[in-house]
Design a protein around this motif. Structure first.
Motif, PDB file in Angstrom:
ATOM      1  N   LYS A   1       0.872  -1.173   0.000  1.00  0.00           N
ATOM      2  CA  LYS A   1       0.000   0.000   0.000  1.00  0.00           C
ATOM      3  C   LYS A   1       0.905   1.216   0.000  1.00  0.00           C
ATOM      4  N   VAL A   2       0.815   2.037  -1.039  1.00  0.00           N
ATOM      5  CA  VAL A   2       1.737   3.164  -1.183  1.00  0.00           C
ATOM      6  C   VAL A   2       0.969   4.459  -1.447  1.00  0.00           C
ATOM      7  N   GLY A   3       1.648   5.588  -1.230  1.00  0.00           N
ATOM      8  CA  GLY A   3       1.038   6.886  -1.495  1.00  0.00           C
ATOM      9  C   GLY A   3       1.994   8.011  -1.165  1.00  0.00           C
ATOM     10  N   GLY A   4       1.564   9.239  -1.404  1.00  0.00           N
ATOM     11  CA  GLY A   4       2.361  10.413  -1.125  1.00  0.00           C
ATOM     12  C   GLY A   4       2.185  10.907   0.298  1.00  0.00           C
TER      13      GLY A   4
ATOM     14  N   ASN B   1       0.008  10.357   5.641  1.00  0.00           N
ATOM     15  CA  ASN B   1      -0.301  11.044   6.882  1.00  0.00           C
ATOM     16  C   ASN B   1      -1.764  10.890   7.282  1.00  0.00           C
ATOM     17  N   THR B   2      -2.634  10.631   6.300  1.00  0.00           N
ATOM     18  CA  THR B   2      -4.069  10.503   6.558  1.00  0.00           C
ATOM     19  C   THR B   2      -4.450   9.085   6.955  1.00  0.00           C
ATOM     20  N   TYR B   3      -3.902   8.111   6.243  1.00  0.00           N
ATOM     21  CA  TYR B   3      -4.282   6.708   6.448  1.00  0.00           C
ATOM     22  C   TYR B   3      -3.158   5.951   7.164  1.00  0.00           C
ATOM     23  N   ARG B   4      -2.720   6.503   8.270  1.00  0.00           N
ATOM     24  CA  ARG B   4      -1.537   5.994   8.975  1.00  0.00           C
ATOM     25  C   ARG B   4      -1.713   4.544   9.431  1.00  0.00           C
ATOM     26  N   ALA B   5      -2.844   4.227  10.033  1.00  0.00           N
ATOM     27  CA  ALA B   5      -3.083   2.862  10.508  1.00  0.00           C
ATOM     28  C   ALA B   5      -3.175   1.884   9.342  1.00  0.00           C
ATOM     29  N   ASP B   6      -3.848   2.296   8.267  1.00  0.00           N
ATOM     30  CA  ASP B   6      -3.992   1.433   7.091  1.00  0.00           C
ATOM     31  C   ASP B   6      -2.632   1.098   6.480  1.00  0.00           C
TER      32      ASP B   6
ATOM     33  N   ASP C   1       7.907  12.103  10.399  1.00  0.00           N
ATOM     34  CA  ASP C   1       6.622  11.761  11.020  1.00  0.00           C
ATOM     35  C   ASP C   1       5.530  11.470  10.005  1.00  0.00           C
ATOM     36  N   THR C   2       5.495  12.185   8.880  1.00  0.00           N
ATOM     37  CA  THR C   2       4.370  12.035   7.943  1.00  0.00           C
ATOM     38  C   THR C   2       4.281  10.639   7.340  1.00  0.00           C
ATOM     39  N   ASN C   3       5.413   9.931   7.235  1.00  0.00           N
ATOM     40  CA  ASN C   3       5.338   8.571   6.685  1.00  0.00           C
ATOM     41  C   ASN C   3       5.929   7.524   7.627  1.00  0.00           C
ATOM     42  N   GLU C   4       5.937   7.830   8.918  1.00  0.00           N
ATOM     43  CA  GLU C   4       6.506   6.902   9.890  1.00  0.00           C
ATOM     44  C   GLU C   4       5.837   5.526   9.877  1.00  0.00           C
ATOM     45  N   PRO C   5       4.505   5.410   9.834  1.00  0.00           N
ATOM     46  CA  PRO C   5       3.896   4.071   9.836  1.00  0.00           C
ATOM     47  C   PRO C   5       4.332   3.222   8.641  1.00  0.00           C
ATOM     48  N   TYR C   6       4.367   3.812   7.450  1.00  0.00           N
ATOM     49  CA  TYR C   6       4.810   3.101   6.253  1.00  0.00           C
ATOM     50  C   TYR C   6       6.263   2.675   6.403  1.00  0.00           C
TER      51      TYR C   6
ATOM     52  N   ALA D   1       6.687  -0.269   8.774  1.00  0.00           N
ATOM     53  CA  ALA D   1       6.298  -1.523   8.126  1.00  0.00           C
ATOM     54  C   ALA D   1       7.412  -2.027   7.218  1.00  0.00           C
ATOM     55  N   LYS D   2       8.000  -1.124   6.437  1.00  0.00           N
ATOM     56  CA  LYS D   2       9.061  -1.531   5.513  1.00  0.00           C
ATOM     57  C   LYS D   2      10.322  -1.985   6.256  1.00  0.00           C
ATOM     58  N   ILE D   3      10.635  -1.326   7.362  1.00  0.00           N
ATOM     59  CA  ILE D   3      11.770  -1.763   8.175  1.00  0.00           C
ATOM     60  C   ILE D   3      11.521  -3.180   8.694  1.00  0.00           C
ATOM     61  N   ALA D   4      10.287  -3.434   9.129  1.00  0.00           N
ATOM     62  CA  ALA D   4       9.944  -4.779   9.609  1.00  0.00           C
ATOM     63  C   ALA D   4      10.131  -5.808   8.502  1.00  0.00           C
TER      64      ALA D   4
END
Length: 307
Positions: free
Chosen positions: A66-69, A74-79, A132-137, A140-143
């Motif tokens: 799941k990718v995006g700008g 920043n909007t769909y952080r949990a997703d 911070d804006t892409n920390e969740p993504y 996940a990638k680090i994992a």
């Protein structure tokens, strides 16, 4: 990889996956398998288990994500965190259980600390705070790349990972809400030209610097690594060259033929100040990019907006 090896490309409809399919076909690989998201939900553990049990691929390119700008991240952080973790966990684990000879996982340059020294070396990973804006993504990638590393260490797998820089090319996402900066600018300037707009608004200050790689160059690099590299160091893939967003906007303005003004909305986030990858390792491994940015942009603009 042998020409008759069974190769699974996860995420074959996306920009990266479709570039891999084109490259594999060009190089004479005939036994390539894939599934659409409606045929196989990679977040579904049982479905992925059954797929690997039935198909038994020899090699896997894990390009599904799941990718995006900035806005989407920043909007769909949990997703972004949940879906990417699920995809990776399922595909990497089933690759191990089903004896996949080699897997290549696509991480991202956003996994590096926000204030990394430039250019960014592979060993800067986990040495500082993420953007911070892409920390969740990024997490996940680090994992995902750490899964590859530790399945190698515990089970003797041959799972490698790569960190591409910012990509562009055929099958990019041009949605104004979810696209990355380069395709967003291509669309903005084209529409402004067609609609004869007086100006084009671009987010941020224009000062951050970014590196861009044509996705066909990425596909060539990944086939090269699949055939020549094994190891736990995730390999940077880029050009080793960057430019400011302002310079990028001016370049796209010229390519599109737009004659109006550019205005900068400084209330919007800039993101990381600079992201230039150190590509010494992949150069030492025998690969360099071939497509220059201006040449690549002109071709993409013609194919996506003029044909």
């Amino acid at each position: 990889m042998e020409k008759d090896s069974k190769i699974y490309v996860a995420g074959h409809t996306g920009m990266v996956g479709s570039a891999l399919l084109r490259k594999l076909e060009k190089e004479g690989f005939k036994n390539v398998i894939f599934r659409t998201s409606s045929q196989l939900d990679l977040t579904n553990q049982e479905a992925v288990k059954n797929f690997f049990k039935e198909e038994k691929p020899d090699y896997v390119f894990l390009a599904a994500a799941k990718v995006g700008g900035i806005m989407a991240n920043n909007t769909y952080r949990a997703d972004f965190l949940y879906e990417n973790l699920m995809i990776q966990n399922n595909v990497i684990h089933q690759s191990y259980l089903n004896g996949v000879k080699k897997l290549l996982f696509f991480a991202s340059s956003c996994i590096y600390p926000k204030m990394s020294p430039q250019p960014i070396k592979e060993d800067y990973l986990l040495t500082g705070k993420l953007e911070d804006t892409n920390e969740p993504y990024a997490i996940a990638k680090i994992a995902g790349l750490k899964m590859c590393e530790n399945y190698n260490r515990q089970y003797g797998c041959d799972f490698i990972s790569v960190m591409p820089t910012n990509l562009y090319g055929p099958n990019d996402n041009y949605d104004p809400e979810t696209s990355h900066v380069l395709p967003a600018l291509l669309r903005k300037f084209h529409e402004a030209k067609v609609e004869d707009k007086v100006s084009v608004e671009v987010w941020g200050s224009g000062e951050p610097k970014r590196e861009f790689l044509h996705v066909d160059d990425l596909a060539a690099a990944c086939l090269h690594l699949m055939n020549t590299y094994s190891g736990n160091v995730s390999v940077n893939i880029g050009t080793g060259e960057d430019l400011s967003i302002k310079e990028l906007a001016e370049m796209i303005k010229d390519i599109s033929g737009y004659s109006g003004a550019i205005t900068w909305n400084r209330s919007k986030p800039d993101g990381t100040p600079r992201k230039l990858l150190d590509v010494s390792l992949i150069h030492n491994l025998g690969w360099r990019h071939k497509i220059g940015l201006e040449e690549g942009l002109a071709k993409v603009y013609e194919e996506e907006f003029l044909m």
